[in-house]
Design a protein around this motif. Structure first.
Motif, PDB file in Angstrom:
ATOM      1  N   ASP A 103       0.838  -1.207   0.000  1.00  0.00           N
ATOM      2  CA  ASP A 103       0.000   0.000   0.000  1.00  0.00           C
ATOM      3  C   ASP A 103       0.870   1.255   0.000  1.00  0.00           C
ATOM      4  O   ASP A 103       0.593   2.215  -0.723  1.00  0.00           O
ATOM      5  N   SER A 138      -3.305   8.657  -1.483  1.00  0.00           N
ATOM      6  CA  SER A 138      -3.530   7.617  -0.487  1.00  0.00           C
ATOM      7  C   SER A 138      -4.376   6.499  -1.093  1.00  0.00           C
ATOM      8  O   SER A 138      -5.044   6.687  -2.112  1.00  0.00           O
ATOM      9  N   THR A 176      -7.033   5.317   0.131  1.00  0.00           N
ATOM     10  CA  THR A 176      -8.425   5.780   0.225  1.00  0.00           C
ATOM     11  C   THR A 176      -8.779   6.658  -0.964  1.00  0.00           C
ATOM     12  O   THR A 176      -9.838   6.482  -1.581  1.00  0.00           O
ATOM     13  N   GLU A 177      -7.895   7.597  -1.319  1.00  0.00           N
ATOM     14  CA  GLU A 177      -8.143   8.468  -2.472  1.00  0.00           C
ATOM     15  C   GLU A 177      -8.196   7.664  -3.769  1.00  0.00           C
ATOM     16  O   GLU A 177      -9.044   7.919  -4.631  1.00  0.00           O
ATOM     17  N   LYS A 190     -11.471   5.843  -4.023  1.00  0.00           N
ATOM     18  CA  LYS A 190     -12.577   6.784  -4.236  1.00  0.00           C
ATOM     19  C   LYS A 190     -12.544   7.378  -5.649  1.00  0.00           C
ATOM     20  O   LYS A 190     -13.572   7.470  -6.316  1.00  0.00           O
TER      21      LYS A 190
END
Length: 85
Positions: free
Chosen positions: A57, A67, A69-70, A73
């Motif tokens: 990661d 990130s 998460t980004e 998304k």
């Protein structure tokens, strides 16, 4: 994942101590679901066995400049999985 078992680091260290003579420098790969603790276990093993530690990661985040998460998304899981390869 739920709360981290406070005895987990001790359990991992104990197991690492038992495995170290058998590993003889072999690579260790941690595979599991997101949020299952691979990074935490990997860091504990890194510190106890003095192995090099790579977190996929973190490598993906460095290359993508975003990130995880980004990436999920904005780009979707398929994009992230391709980056892992």
């Amino acid at each position: 994942g739920g709360p981290l078992d406070p005895t987990l680091p001790d359990q991992v260290l104990e197991l690492a101590g038992k495995l170290e003579p058998r590993l003889k420098g072999s690579a260790v790969y941690l595979v599991g679901m997101m949020g299952s603790g691979k990074t935490n276990i990997g860091r504990i093993l890194h510190n106890s066995l003095k192995y090099t530690f790579f977190d996929t990661d973190e490598l993906v985040e460095t290359v993508a400049g975003k990130s995880v998460t980004e990436l999920f998304k904005e780009e979707g899981e398929d994009f992230f999985r391709k980056m892992e390869e």
